[in-house]
Design an enzyme around this catalytic site. Structure first.
Site, PDB file in Angstrom:
ATOM      1  N   ARG A  17       0.871  -1.174   0.000  1.00  0.00           N
ATOM      2  CA  ARG A  17       0.000   0.000   0.000  1.00  0.00           C
ATOM      3  C   ARG A  17       0.909   1.225   0.000  1.00  0.00           C
ATOM      4  O   ARG A  17       2.124   1.119   0.017  1.00  0.00           O
ATOM      5  CB  ARG A  17      -1.031  -0.010   1.146  1.00  0.00           C
ATOM      6  N   GLY A  18       0.262   2.407  -0.020  1.00  0.00           N
ATOM      7  CA  GLY A  18       1.043   3.635  -0.199  1.00  0.00           C
ATOM      8  C   GLY A  18       1.117   3.913  -1.689  1.00  0.00           C
ATOM      9  O   GLY A  18       1.430   3.015  -2.498  1.00  0.00           O
ATOM     10  N   ALA A  19       0.828   5.160  -2.059  1.00  0.00           N
ATOM     11  CA  ALA A  19       0.650   5.484  -3.478  1.00  0.00           C
ATOM     12  C   ALA A  19       1.842   5.058  -4.353  1.00  0.00           C
ATOM     13  O   ALA A  19       1.650   4.386  -5.381  1.00  0.00           O
ATOM     14  CB  ALA A  19       0.347   6.969  -3.626  1.00  0.00           C
ATOM     15  N   ARG A  59      -7.670  -0.204  -6.566  1.00  0.00           N
ATOM     16  CA  ARG A  59      -7.895   0.880  -5.606  1.00  0.00           C
ATOM     17  C   ARG A  59      -8.089   2.182  -6.394  1.00  0.00           C
ATOM     18  O   ARG A  59      -7.351   2.438  -7.345  1.00  0.00           O
ATOM     19  CB  ARG A  59      -6.724   1.011  -4.619  1.00  0.00           C
ATOM     20  N   GLN A  76      -2.127   2.395   9.981  1.00  0.00           N
ATOM     21  CA  GLN A  76      -0.832   2.481   9.289  1.00  0.00           C
ATOM     22  C   GLN A  76       0.211   3.225  10.124  1.00  0.00           C
ATOM     23  O   GLN A  76       1.399   2.963  10.007  1.00  0.00           O
ATOM     24  CB  GLN A  76      -0.996   3.191   7.937  1.00  0.00           C
ATOM     25  N   ASP A 129      -1.874  10.891  -1.870  1.00  0.00           N
ATOM     26  CA  ASP A 129      -2.173   9.876  -2.891  1.00  0.00           C
ATOM     27  C   ASP A 129      -2.504  10.493  -4.237  1.00  0.00           C
ATOM     28  O   ASP A 129      -2.484   9.819  -5.261  1.00  0.00           O
ATOM     29  CB  ASP A 129      -3.353   9.011  -2.444  1.00  0.00           C
ATOM     30  N   ASN A 152      -5.110  12.684   0.935  1.00  0.00           N
ATOM     31  CA  ASN A 152      -4.304  11.736   1.714  1.00  0.00           C
ATOM     32  C   ASN A 152      -5.233  10.996   2.678  1.00  0.00           C
ATOM     33  O   ASN A 152      -6.439  11.245   2.725  1.00  0.00           O
ATOM     34  CB  ASN A 152      -3.195  12.493   2.452  1.00  0.00           C
ATOM     35  N   LYS A 153      -4.639  10.113   3.444  1.00  0.00           N
ATOM     36  CA  LYS A 153      -5.409   9.255   4.349  1.00  0.00           C
ATOM     37  C   LYS A 153      -6.409  10.058   5.182  1.00  0.00           C
ATOM     38  O   LYS A 153      -6.113  11.151   5.644  1.00  0.00           O
ATOM     39  CB  LYS A 153      -4.411   8.519   5.253  1.00  0.00           C
TER      40      LYS A 153
HETATM   41  O1  MRU Z   1      -4.465   3.302   2.336  1.00  0.00           O
HETATM   42  P1  MRU Z   1      -2.973   3.459   2.216  1.00  0.00           P
HETATM   43  O2  MRU Z   1      -2.225   2.869   3.353  1.00  0.00           O
HETATM   44  O3  MRU Z   1      -2.461   3.005   0.870  1.00  0.00           O
HETATM   45  O4  MRU Z   1      -2.780   5.037   2.287  1.00  0.00           O
HETATM   46  C1  MRU Z   1      -1.492   5.552   2.204  1.00  0.00           C
HETATM   47  C2  MRU Z   1      -1.426   7.011   2.436  1.00  0.00           C
HETATM   48  O5  MRU Z   1      -2.417   7.656   2.687  1.00  0.00           O
HETATM   49  C3  MRU Z   1      -0.099   7.658   2.282  1.00  0.00           C
HETATM   50  O6  MRU Z   1      -0.001   8.793   3.094  1.00  0.00           O
HETATM   51  C4  MRU Z   1       0.073   8.091   0.810  1.00  0.00           C
HETATM   52  O7  MRU Z   1      -0.070   6.995  -0.035  1.00  0.00           O
HETATM   53  C5  MRU Z   1       1.368   8.737   0.558  1.00  0.00           C
HETATM   54  S1  MRU Z   1       2.619   7.504   0.594  1.00  0.00           S
HETATM   55  C6  MRU Z   1       4.103   8.048   0.226  1.00  0.00           C
END
Ligand code: MRU
Length: 375
Positions: A53-55, A90, A208, A249, A259-260
Site C-alpha cells: 500500500r502507499g501510493a 484501488r 498504518q 495519494d 491523503n489518508k
Molecule cells: O491506504 P494506504 O495505506 O495506501 O494510504 C497511504 C497514504 O495515505 C499515504 O499517506 C500516501 O499513499 C502517501 S505515501 C508516500
C-alpha cells in the site's frame, strides 16, 4: 532501508527472474514476512488487500503486475486485461494509473514478442526511479527541518532543541519502494544528527501509523511516540508540534492534496495554531487533469468491518480480531480526504519546495506549462 541489519526494498525481483517478492504489510508490526507474487491475480490481490500500500508502492506493484501478466500472454488483449484488472484495485492513488498508462503506452508500441522483456525492464526502472525521487524529496525536505531547528534555539520550550514533527498514516519507506516521501526528510534529519521526535498518528482504522510508521521509525532508531488520531490538535495548542509533514495519494494541478482520512483535520488544526503543514510528493502523484480535489478526486470506501473489528496480538503471541461495536451498528469507512491547497504551507517534491498552487507546481514542472496553456 535496513531491517535487522539487512537492506530491503518493499518490492524486488525474485531470484527466478520471473516473479517478484514483497514485504507483506498486513503482517506488520508483529511479524516481518515476505511474499512471492507470481501472477497478475496475485499482484492485484496484493494491492487490493493492502499487502502492499502507499501510493508510490501501489504504482510500482502495478508495473510489476503488468510484467507478471505478460507471462501468460503478450497480445493487446492480454495487455488490456492486465491494465483493467490492476486499475480496478484501488481508486484514489493516481500513481496506479500513472504506472499503468506508462507501461501500456510503451508496450503497445512494441511487437508482442518483445513486450515481456520490456515490461520487466520498465517495471524495474519505475522502482529505481521511485527510490531516486524519494531520496531527492528527503534532501529537499531536510532543509525545512533545518529551518525549524534554526527557529528553535536550544534553550526554548519544554523539549529543549528537539524538533517535534507530526505525521499521519504511513508515508515512509513501506509506502514507497524505499526511503518514503514524508519520512525521507525525517530519516535524513535523524542521520544528520538533528534532534527530532515524531508524533505518529495511529491512523484508524487500518492503523498504518501505529503498525507501520512506528515500526519503521523504530527500526531506524528515530525517537517517536504513537498518539490517537484526535490528539494532534491538543499537542499543537500546547506548542508540542513544530511542523507537520504528510504524504499524498493524489495532488491536483492547483495543489489540493488527497491523503489518508484525517489529514484534513490535522491541516485545520495546524493552521489554527500557526504550525507549518508540509506535504511531500513525487511527481507521479500529480494529477494534472484535476483542479478541484474535493469535487473531483474519487475517495475509496472500504469494508466497514475495518472499523467495527480490530486485530492485535495477545500476550501469548496469538493474533486475534475482536468486534468493537454492538451487533448491527452501521459503519462507513472513507479511506481518504482532501486538504485544500490554502491549508498547505508548501509542497516538497523531488524538484524542490514550492507553494501549493498552480504557479508553484508549474515552476517546478515547467514542461506542463504548454498543456496548462492549451486547456
Ligand atoms: O491506504 P494506504 O495505506 O495506501 O494510504 C497511504 C497514504 O495515505 C499515504 O499517506 C500516501 O499513499 C502517501 S505515501 C508516500
Amino acid at each position: 532501508m535496513k531491517v535487522d541489519g539487512t537492506s530491503y526494498r518493499t518490492i524486488w525481483l525474485a531470484k527466478d527472474g520471473r516473479s517478484v517478492e514483497i514485504i507483506d504489510q498486513t503482517r506488520l508490526p508483529h511479524e516481518f514476512a515476505t511474499l512471492r507474487l507470481a501472477s497478475l491475480g496475485e499482484a492485484a490481490h496484493a494491492i487490493k488487500s493492502m499487502q502492499v500500500r502507499g501510493a508510490p508502492l501501489i504504482g510500482a506493484t502495478a508495473a510489476y503486475g503488468v510484467a507478471l501478466a505478460m507471462r501468460d500472454g503478450t497480445s493487446d488483449a492480454a495487455l488490456g486485461q492486465a491494465y483493467d484488472t490492476l486499475l480496478a484495485t484501488r481508486p484514489t492513488a493516481i500513481n496506479l494509473r500513472w504506472a499503468l498508462d506508462d507501461m501500456r503506452q510503451r508496450l503497445k508500441a512494441l511487437p508482442p514478442g518483445e513486450r515481456s522483456a520490456a515490461a520487466w525492464r520498465r517495471a524495474a526502472e519505475i522502482a529505481d526511479e521511485d527510490v531516486a525521487i524519494n531520496r531527492a524529496i528527503g534532501e529537499n525536505g531536510l532543509g525545512l527541518i533545518r529551518d525549524a531547528a534554526a527557529r528553535k534555539p536550544p534553550s526554548s520550550g519544554k523539549g529543549g532543541a528537539t524538533i517535534n514533527i507530526l505525521t499521519h498514516c504511513n508515508a515512509g519507506w513501506l509506502a514507497t519502494v524505499d526511503w518514503g516521501t514524508a519520512l525521507a526528510p525525517i530519516y535524513m534529519a535523524h542521520d544528520a544528527g538533528l534532534p527530532i521526535h515524531v508524533w505518529v498518528d495511529e491512523t484508524r482504522p487500518r492503523n498504518q501509523g501505529a503498525s507501520l510508521t512506528a515500526w519503521e521509525l523504530g527500526r531506524h532508531g528515530v525517537p517517536h511516540t504513537v498518539i490517537v488520531d484526535n490528539a494532534g490538535g491538543h499537542l499543537m495548542q500546547h506548542g508540542q508540534v513544530d511542523l507537520c509533514i504528510v504524504g499524498t495519494d493524489r495532488t491536483t494541478a492547483t495543489g489540493d492534496v488527497c491523503n489518508k482520512i484525517g489529514t484534513y483535520l490535522k491541516a485545520l488544526a495546524a493552521r489554527d495554531n500557526g504550525v507549518p503543514f508540509y506535504v511531500a510528493l513525487p511527481g507521479p502523484t500529480l494529477d494534472w487533469t484535476i483542479e478541484d480535489g474535493v469535487r473531483d478526486i474519487p475517495i475509496e470506501e472500504r469494508d466497514p468491518a475495518e472499523i467495527t473489528r480490530m486485530t492485535g496480538r495477545t500476550a501469548d503471541g496469538k493474533i486475534l480480531s475482536v468486534d468493537i461495536t454492538a451487533p448491527g451498528s452501521k459503519a462507513v469507512n472513507y479511506g481518504f480526504d482532501v486538504t485544500p491547497a490554502r491549508l498547505v504551507t508548501a509542497l516538497v517534491t523531488e524538484r524542490g519546495v514550492a507553494p501549493a498552487s498552480r504557479e508553484g507546481l508549474l515552476r517546478l514542472y515547467p514542461e506542463r506549462k504548454a498543456a496548462a496553456a492549451g486547456e
